[in-house]
Design a protein around this motif. Structure first.
Motif, short mmCIF file in Angstrom:
data_model
loop_
_atom_site.label_atom_id
_atom_site.label_comp_id
_atom_site.label_asym_id
_atom_site.label_seq_id
_atom_site.Cartn_x
_atom_site.Cartn_y
_atom_site.Cartn_z
N VAL A 158 -30.51 -0.01 -54.17
CA VAL A 158 -31.61 -1.05 -54.35
C VAL A 158 -32.77 -0.42 -54.24
CG1 VAL A 158 -31.93 -3.36 -54.32
CG2 VAL A 158 -29.53 -2.68 -53.66
N SER A 159 -33.44 -0.65 -55.43
CA SER A 159 -35.23 -0.23 -55.15
C SER A 159 -36.12 -1.38 -56.07
CB SER A 159 -35.40 1.01 -55.83
OG SER A 159 -34.48 2.10 -55.35
N GLY A 160 -37.38 -1.08 -56.04
CA GLY A 160 -37.96 -1.69 -56.73
C GLY A 160 -38.04 -3.36 -56.71
N ALA A 161 -37.92 -4.01 -57.82
CA ALA A 161 -37.98 -5.49 -57.73
C ALA A 161 -36.50 -6.29 -57.38
CB ALA A 161 -38.12 -5.93 -59.40
N SER A 162 -35.46 -5.31 -57.54
CA SER A 162 -34.33 -5.64 -56.98
C SER A 162 -34.13 -5.82 -55.55
CB SER A 162 -33.24 -4.65 -57.58
OG SER A 162 -33.03 -4.77 -59.00
N LEU A 163 -35.04 -4.76 -54.81
CA LEU A 163 -34.87 -4.47 -53.43
C LEU A 163 -35.81 -5.76 -52.80
CD1 LEU A 163 -34.36 -2.76 -50.98
CD2 LEU A 163 -36.67 -1.77 -51.20
#
Length: 233
Positions: A64-69
């Motif tokens: 999970v990275s970015g907006a999902s994170l």
């Protein structure tokens, strides 16, 4: 000549490996800089070389990275503040004897490094919630396995995660394996779209370590070999 070991090269490789293992630690503060996508692919490809019973490779990993994170972080903080856990795997309710002593020692080491007082309830709560802020890491991984598997396959997932953590260390990166991230399994699976036929074992925050953060001084010790290894001649 075939079959002859180059001892100097073997010793050099062993020294490098020993240093990587010694340098791996639980990082509790990260820089916001994301890792390049090709590096993440490389790291998890290396992790996939981990051994597993019958080569079943029981792990399913959500990165999970970015907006999902950001969404996961908000969900975890909301769940943690509500205080209603629903782990797929029962939590260890009691630590006794040397296991309790080691656990307390680790907590004391972290609190001392970050200036959290023994009786400072508010600061201790904020320190606990840092888990669900993912220590500001730019990436997190959640490790799952099929529900019908058991302890044997869970151990395989542990070897997979350890291989990943050593690979991260070898690249000058940091990680923190977090059992606390599995406390809210239903919310995590709902957010990630993961099947309920999978169980969430734990999570891992990773990225570039923030070496200027006070928590970087929290280096936990290890039990002497005499406490953990029994030799048979």
């Amino acid at each position: 000549m075939t079959g002859i070991i180059d001892r100097s090269r073997a010793d050099s490789r062993a020294d490098i490996y020993d240093r990587i293992v010694a340098e791996r630690r639980s990082v509790r503060a990260f820089l916001p800089t994301p890792l390049p996508a090709d590096l993440i692919t490389r790291l998890f490809t290396v992790a996939g070389r981990a051994p597993s019973n019958c080569n079943a490779q029981p792990w399913t990993t959500h990165i999970v990275s970015g907006a999902s994170l950001a969404r996961i972080r908000n969900v975890l903080l909301e769940q943690a503040r509500a205080g209603q856990i629903d782990p797929d795997v029962p939590l260890t309710s009691t630590y006794v004897d040397q296991y309790k002593a080691r656990r307390i020692g680790s907590a004391v080491t972290l609190f001392e490094a970050t200036g959290v007082g023994r009786n400072d309830t508010e600061a201790r709560e904020a320190s606990f919630l840092r888990n669900f802020e993912l220590f500001d890491a730019p990436h997190a991984a959640f490790f799952f396995m099929p529900r019908y598997f058991g302890l044997r396959e869970a151990a395989d997932v542990g070897m997979y995660a350890q291989t990943l953590m050593l690979a991260l260390t070898a690249h000058g990166l940091g990680s923190c394996a977090q059992g606390a991230l599995s406390h809210y399994a239903s919310a995590i699976k709902r957010e990630l779209g993961a099947s309920d036929e999978l169980i969430c074992l734990f999570g891992l925050s990773f990225g570039y370590p923030d070496e200027d953060h006070p928590s970087a001084a929290a280096i936990t010790d290890r039990a002497p070999l005499s406490e953990t290894v029994i030799l048979h001649d």
